[in-house]
Design an enzyme around this catalytic site. Structure first.
Site, mmCIF file in Angstrom:
data_model
loop_
_atom_site.group_PDB
_atom_site.id
_atom_site.type_symbol
_atom_site.label_atom_id
_atom_site.label_comp_id
_atom_site.label_asym_id
_atom_site.label_seq_id
_atom_site.Cartn_x
_atom_site.Cartn_y
_atom_site.Cartn_z
ATOM 1 N N ARG A 10 0.799 -1.222 0.000
ATOM 2 C CA ARG A 10 0.000 0.000 0.000
ATOM 3 C C ARG A 10 0.828 1.267 0.000
ATOM 4 N NH1 ARG A 10 -2.847 -3.698 1.715
ATOM 5 N NH2 ARG A 10 -0.910 -4.199 2.714
ATOM 6 N N THR A 11 1.794 1.329 0.889
ATOM 7 C CA THR A 11 2.484 2.608 1.051
ATOM 8 C C THR A 11 3.233 2.968 -0.227
ATOM 9 O OG1 THR A 11 2.673 2.169 3.399
ATOM 10 C CG2 THR A 11 4.068 3.903 2.528
ATOM 11 N N HIS B 226 5.393 6.130 11.445
ATOM 12 C CA HIS B 226 4.853 5.964 10.094
ATOM 13 C C HIS B 226 3.883 7.126 9.840
ATOM 14 C CE1 HIS B 226 3.524 4.267 6.445
ATOM 15 N NE2 HIS B 226 3.295 3.017 6.807
ATOM 16 N N LYS C 157 25.694 -3.337 -1.369
ATOM 17 C CA LYS C 157 27.158 -3.248 -1.516
ATOM 18 C C LYS C 157 27.780 -2.488 -0.351
ATOM 19 C CE LYS C 157 26.746 -2.797 -6.545
ATOM 20 N NZ LYS C 157 26.923 -1.805 -7.628
HETATM 21 C C1 NCD Z 1 1.912 -0.932 8.180
HETATM 22 C C2 NCD Z 1 3.408 -0.744 8.282
HETATM 23 O O1 NCD Z 1 4.136 -0.971 7.309
HETATM 24 O O2 NCD Z 1 3.835 -0.355 9.344
HETATM 25 N N1 NCD Z 1 1.469 -1.113 6.877
HETATM 26 C C3 NCD Z 1 1.236 -0.031 6.077
HETATM 27 O O3 NCD Z 1 2.112 0.766 5.824
HETATM 28 N N2 NCD Z 1 -0.011 0.160 5.647
HETATM 29 C C4 NCD Z 1 1.391 -1.936 9.120
HETATM 30 C C5 NCD Z 1 1.964 -3.321 9.080
HETATM 31 O O4 NCD Z 1 2.893 -3.625 8.340
HETATM 32 O O5 NCD Z 1 1.446 -4.142 9.839
#
Ligand code: NCD
Length: 305
Positions: free
Chosen positions: A51-52, A129, A80
């Protein structure tokens, strides 16, 4: 030059403006389709993502820009031995803005110190995040119409769940928020967040292991995945991974207008038949991720529409 490393890099007013822009993008997508013509976004993902990364890329493409980057550390010169600071110094010659995910806490901050272009933290280890939090906030605003006076249940892996950490930081700036922290003992919210954020800001919160007992009072239920990749041993992961599984049965005593969120990916935390319940908002949330990232790219590139 602005970066987004921590959600508190943005003021509450700036978050409101980003949410307003995202809502305008949803209502009038054509207005924005050339806004980033000839601009390039680099996605540097040293850790897996669906998703991200893809929502960042889709965001830039929908703004009329282009994207470049890598989705695995082993396909970059990091394998590397290149440092993060050298990597961004170089990628900054090719791109106008960089979204970076890294397994090491603090790596995007180091990158921002050396990059000639804006850096967006797309997740750093078990730390933060911020763009997931913007996604969560846009969803809360669209579903609930407010950020104040909400009882917010955060359930699952509160220790390693970086989405939870950033969301707590963000919501702690509003009034009338009550946090219900639902986790097994081993996966409790880290002490530094309890102390530095919740206690310091005099936030109202409680900790429990019992999801069903607190269900009736929740306005928002934020489910999370147990973060397998951050465990030191597999036996602990296996013991804890199914601590919470949200089922329709457990939702019987929930509010009619409960908003169920999950940053995804889901492993086993939400039974798939919950997806059909009108309270399940996690797929809408994933979609909102693209719009808020469009708004963020515009802001950090200083593009006015
Ligand atoms: C999350 C992450 O990467 O922290 N996912 C995301 O970015 N939507 C949550 C997860 O990985 O559980």
């Amino acid at each position: 030059m602005r970066n987004l490393i921590d959600i508190t890099d943005l003021t509450v007013e700036e978050i409101d403006a980003l949410v307003a822009t995202a809502n305008d993008i949803i209502a009038n997508p054509d207005k924005y389709c050339e806004a980033c013509h000839r601009k390039k976004l680099a996605t540097l993902f040293f850790e897996p993502s669906t998703r991200t990364r893809l929502s960042f890329e889709a965001a830039m493409l929908e703004l009329g820009g282009t994207v470049l980057g890598f989705s695995q550390a082993n396909s970059s010169s990091a394998s590397k031995g290149e440092s993060v600071s050298d990597t961004v110094r170089v990628v900054g010659c090719y791109a106008d803005i960089i979204a970076m995910r890294h397994p090491k806490e603090g790596a995007p901050m180091v990158a921002a110190m050396h990059s000639p272009v804006p850096i967006i933290n797309a997740g750093d280890g078990g730390h933060n995040h911020p763009t997931q939090t913007l996604t969560d906030l846009l969803t809360i605003q669209r579903e609930k119409g407010r950020f104040d006076n909400l009882t917010v249940g955060l359930c699952g892996d509160l220790k390693f769940g970086r989405t939870v950490h950033s969301l707590i930081h963000a919501l702690s700036r509003y009034t009338g928020i009550h946090f219900v922290l639902i986790s097994p003992e081993e996966l409790r919210l880290p002490e530094y967040i309890i102390h530095d954020v919740l206690e310091k800001k005099n936030m109202s919160f409680e900790e429990t292991q019992d999801l069903e007992a607190v269900m009736p009072k929740l306005d928002i239920l934020y489910m999370t995945r147990v973060q397998r990749e951050r465990f030191f041993n597999e036996a602990d992961y296996i013991r804890l991974k199914d601590s919470y599984i949200l089922t329709l049965d457990k939702l019987k005593n929930a509010k009619e207008d409960l908003c169920i969120l999950h940053p995804l990916p889901r492993v086993n935390e939400i039974a798939t038949n919950v997806d059909e319940d009108s309270r399940a908002c996690y797929f809408k949330q994933a979609q909102n991720g693209k719009y808020i990232r469009m708004a963020l790219i515009l802001k950090l590139l200083g593009v006015e529409v």
